[in-house]
Design an enzyme around this catalytic site. Sequence first.
Site, PDB file in Angstrom:
ATOM      1  NE  ARG A 239       0.164   1.628  -2.215  1.00 34.91           N
ATOM      2  CZ  ARG A 239       0.937   1.733  -1.125  1.00 34.91           C
ATOM      3  NH1 ARG A 239       1.246   0.678  -0.411  1.00 34.91           N
ATOM      4  NH2 ARG A 239       1.377   2.917  -0.725  1.00 34.91           N
ATOM      5  CD  GLU A 268      -5.039  -1.940   1.265  1.00 33.86           C
ATOM      6  OE1 GLU A 268      -4.513  -2.992   0.851  1.00 33.86           O
ATOM      7  OE2 GLU A 268      -4.433  -1.082   1.923  1.00 33.86           O
ATOM      8  CG  HIS A 286      -1.604  -1.582   3.957  1.00 32.65           C
ATOM      9  ND1 HIS A 286      -2.083  -0.998   2.803  1.00 32.65           N
ATOM     10  CD2 HIS A 286      -0.292  -1.239   4.012  1.00 32.65           C
ATOM     11  CE1 HIS A 286      -1.110  -0.335   2.206  1.00 32.65           C
ATOM     12  NE2 HIS A 286      -0.008  -0.475   2.909  1.00 32.65           N
TER      13      HIS A 286
HETATM   14  C1  8YV Z   1       1.397   2.845   4.722  1.00 30.70           C
HETATM   15  C2  8YV Z   1       2.594   1.873   2.858  1.00 30.70           C
HETATM   16  O1  8YV Z   1       1.914   4.083   4.498  1.00 30.70           O
HETATM   17  O2  8YV Z   1       4.464   3.293   2.897  1.00 30.70           O
HETATM   18  C3  8YV Z   1       3.602   2.757   2.220  1.00 30.70           C
HETATM   19  O3  8YV Z   1       3.529   2.905   0.982  1.00 30.70           O
HETATM   20  O4  8YV Z   1       1.866   1.220   2.196  1.00 30.70           O
HETATM   21  C4  8YV Z   1       2.453   1.842   4.350  1.00 30.70           C
HETATM   22  O5  8YV Z   1       3.643   2.084   4.997  1.00 30.70           O
HETATM   23  C5  8YV Z   1       0.966   2.745   6.119  1.00 30.70           C
HETATM   24  O6  8YV Z   1       0.120   1.693   6.173  1.00 30.70           O
HETATM   25  C6  8YV Z   1       0.280   3.977   6.638  1.00 30.70           C
HETATM   26  O7  8YV Z   1      -0.980   4.142   6.064  1.00 30.70           O
END
Ligand code: 8YV
Length: 332
Positions: A239, A268, A286
């Site tokens: 993150r 972001e 991401h």
């Molecule tokens: C996002 C992610 O969900 O699963 C997570 O925590 O950070 C990613 O898999 C994906 O970018 C969809 O927004």
Amino acid sequence: MSKPRVWISRPFFPDIVDRLREHFEVTQEAEERAYTPVELVAHLKDADAAIIGLADRIDADILRHTPKLRFVANTGVGYNNLDLAALTEAGVGASNTPDVLNETVADYAWALMLAAARRVGEAERWLRAGQWKGSRFEGWLGADVHGKTIGILGMGRIGQAIARRASGFRSPVIYHNRSRLDAAIEKECGATYVDKATLLAQADHLVLVLPFTPANRHSIGAAELKAMKPTATLTNIARGGIVDDEALARALADGEIAAAALDVFEGEPQVHPDLLEQDNVVLSPHIASASRDTRRDMASLAVDNVLAAFGHGPCAGRPPTILNPGVLADAS
Ligand code: 8YV
């Protein structure tokens, strides 16, 4: 009787969304963007359920205006966009998408780590800029990954999947985590537990896989970067905010570490301008879980959770990855 309403904040896979239509009236946004709290309330005030993404923050202020809402399915394993205590307090169930993305995210962590170590992004930009006039035996020297020590900070299921891949590279793995793994899992992953100071000092390639919590903010800042080897790389697929991006840009410019690779950023989709100035950092928007199969599995799991929360599908009454199961028990 009218069907309950589900709001989906972003477009995805029509065939998967179609599984909801027998039981729900579905409204799905045609475009993906971040909603303001006022817009979220407007979309959620008449909704019984919602399928949302990480940019959609659901907290007590939103929930005060959404009396019908009973279930929120997050399309990500991380759920720092949800105030889980507030959802539970409001009697709203919530789910995430764990496990289905472990292997895909682990693949991507290695892709970034390798790209940073072997300077893939930099070299490609140089080639595309027409700079390749002839080979240089001593040009583009990067760091090996095989045989080097892989450090993992945060050893949940994704961290473990990253560790397992290291055996093919004959790379020893050290890790630090809030709690030490069982000996059997350590053995299976070939990973050795160390304290954080040892992890920073000994890792040749450090990967971050921590969940974001206020306590984890800037877990890697100026002091931690100084404690790393000057030849080391840092990869963040966890993150934004776990790394102090400004301190990282400085460390990269000063040669305190060799290179970095980042899939996530504090604030972001904004990226710290100092990072954009650095050539020795690989940047991606991401996308660690973004394989075709895995994004379908994530969407499908979110849909399964919503169906189950309203008594449908094979898991009727038991959403498979609910985060606050007490809510449903209280409601029954
Ligand atoms: C996002 C992610 O969900 O699963 C997570 O925590 O950070 C990613 O898999 C994906 O970018 C969809 O927004």
